[in-house]
Write an enzyme that holds these catalytic residues in place. Structure first.
Site, PDB file in Angstrom:
ATOM      1  N   ASP A 245       0.874  -1.160   0.000  1.00  0.00           N
ATOM      2  CA  ASP A 245       0.000   0.000   0.000  1.00  0.00           C
ATOM      3  C   ASP A 245       0.925   1.228   0.000  1.00  0.00           C
ATOM      4  O   ASP A 245       2.149   1.098   0.134  1.00  0.00           O
ATOM      5  CB  ASP A 245      -0.889  -0.042   1.251  1.00  0.00           C
ATOM      6  CG  ASP A 245      -1.679   1.232   1.462  1.00  0.00           C
ATOM      7  OD1 ASP A 245      -2.330   1.678   0.503  1.00  0.00           O
ATOM      8  OD2 ASP A 245      -1.625   1.787   2.573  1.00  0.00           O
TER       9      ASP A 245
ATOM     10  N   ASP B 128      -0.272   5.104   1.203  1.00  0.00           N
ATOM     11  CA  ASP B 128      -0.555   6.030   2.298  1.00  0.00           C
ATOM     12  C   ASP B 128      -0.452   5.340   3.651  1.00  0.00           C
ATOM     13  O   ASP B 128      -1.053   4.288   3.881  1.00  0.00           O
ATOM     14  CB  ASP B 128      -1.960   6.620   2.161  1.00  0.00           C
ATOM     15  CG  ASP B 128      -2.059   7.618   1.021  1.00  0.00           C
ATOM     16  OD1 ASP B 128      -1.059   8.301   0.730  1.00  0.00           O
ATOM     17  OD2 ASP B 128      -3.140   7.703   0.415  1.00  0.00           O
TER      18      ASP B 128
END
Length: 265
Positions: free
Chosen positions: A32, A34
């Site tokens: 991922d 963020d």
């Protein structure tokens, strides 16, 4: 650090065959962005300190967050936020603890890991940050919401795709993306001993929940992905099949991967 589960393999169509030892061990490492690679939500970084109208100061009330950010970026562009300034915002978002060390490790062991990134941020911001961190070339593929500048210099954000998963936001199902990527790589005869997923958010739980017992989920400790995994294991023991290795510093992920490679020797 020891995993919280073990055992099992992907189906033969996704794990490769042939003689044992014919090729170096290969792992699919999924990130991922963020609050996983970077230590903030990049959307919040862009909006921080800027005068937004009342309708844009908070996230959508039950609507699409992707559409909300489309409106935020359009407003900021119309107010004079230029591409170079926006790029600098993304470049200056701090990396999460230990990520620089993890990238150094992965750079030294490229032959063992295939890296992809799946994020509900946007392609422009992700590529800007990874390029600034010297890590863009580590990734084979980046899956994120498309973003590009129009003739006015406004960053225009789009949805990644549509899907029918009830758990995920309407613009992106990470589980669908990961499943389609594995199917594509299986057609290419790519051999993955296991899938390793590093994330933090609630939208990372969908793909993590589809992992097999041979795979490893690396949830950031105390973040939504971690809490959802814990809740799932309490409510339905055995339903979450992957090993679970929570982390506070991504250096812990690097150490786990180092031990993984030693075990393959």
């Amino acid at each position: 650090m020891s995993p919280e589960g073990s055992g099992g393999l992907w189906p033969s169509s996704a794990r490769g065959g042939g003689m044992a030892g014919a090729r170096p061990p290969r792992f699919l490492l999924v990130f991922d962005f963020d609050e996983t690679i970077v230590d903030e939500n990049s959307d919040e970084s862009v909006a921080r300190g800027r005068a937004l109208p009342a309708a844009l100061r908070h996230g959508p009330a039950g609507g699409s967050y992707n559409e909300h950010m489309r409106r935020v970026l359009a407003f900021l562009g119309e107010q004079g936020l230029r591409p170079a300034e926006l790029r600098a915002v993304y470049e200056n978002i701090p990396l999460a603890p230990g990520v620089a060390e993890l990238f150094q490790f992965l750079s030294k062991h490229r032959q063992h890991f295939e890296l992809v990134l799946i994020s509900d941020a946007n392609t422009f911001g992700i590529e800007a940050k990874l390029r600034a961190a010297g890590a863009l070339s580590l990734f084979r593929k980046i899956f994120s919401n498309p973003a590009g500048f129009d003739r006015r210099g406004v960053l225009v954000l789009g949805p990644y795709h549509s899907h029918t998963c009830p758990r995920c936001p309407p613009n992106m199902c990470k589980g669908k993306i990961l499943g389609e990527y594995l199917a594509e790589r299986a057609r290419d005869d790519a051999e993955f001993r296991s899938v390793l997923y590093v994330g933090d958010g609630a939208n990372d739980f969908c793909p993590a929940g589809a992992l097999r017992a041979a795979d490893v989920a690396f949830p950031r400790k105390g973040f939504p992905m971690h809490r959802l995994i814990q809740e799932s294991r309490e409510k339905q023991p055995g339903a979450f099949r992957a090993a679970v290795v929570p982390w506070e510093s991504a250096a812990e992920v690097a150490r786990y991967l180092q031990e993984l490679l030693r075990g393959e020797c």
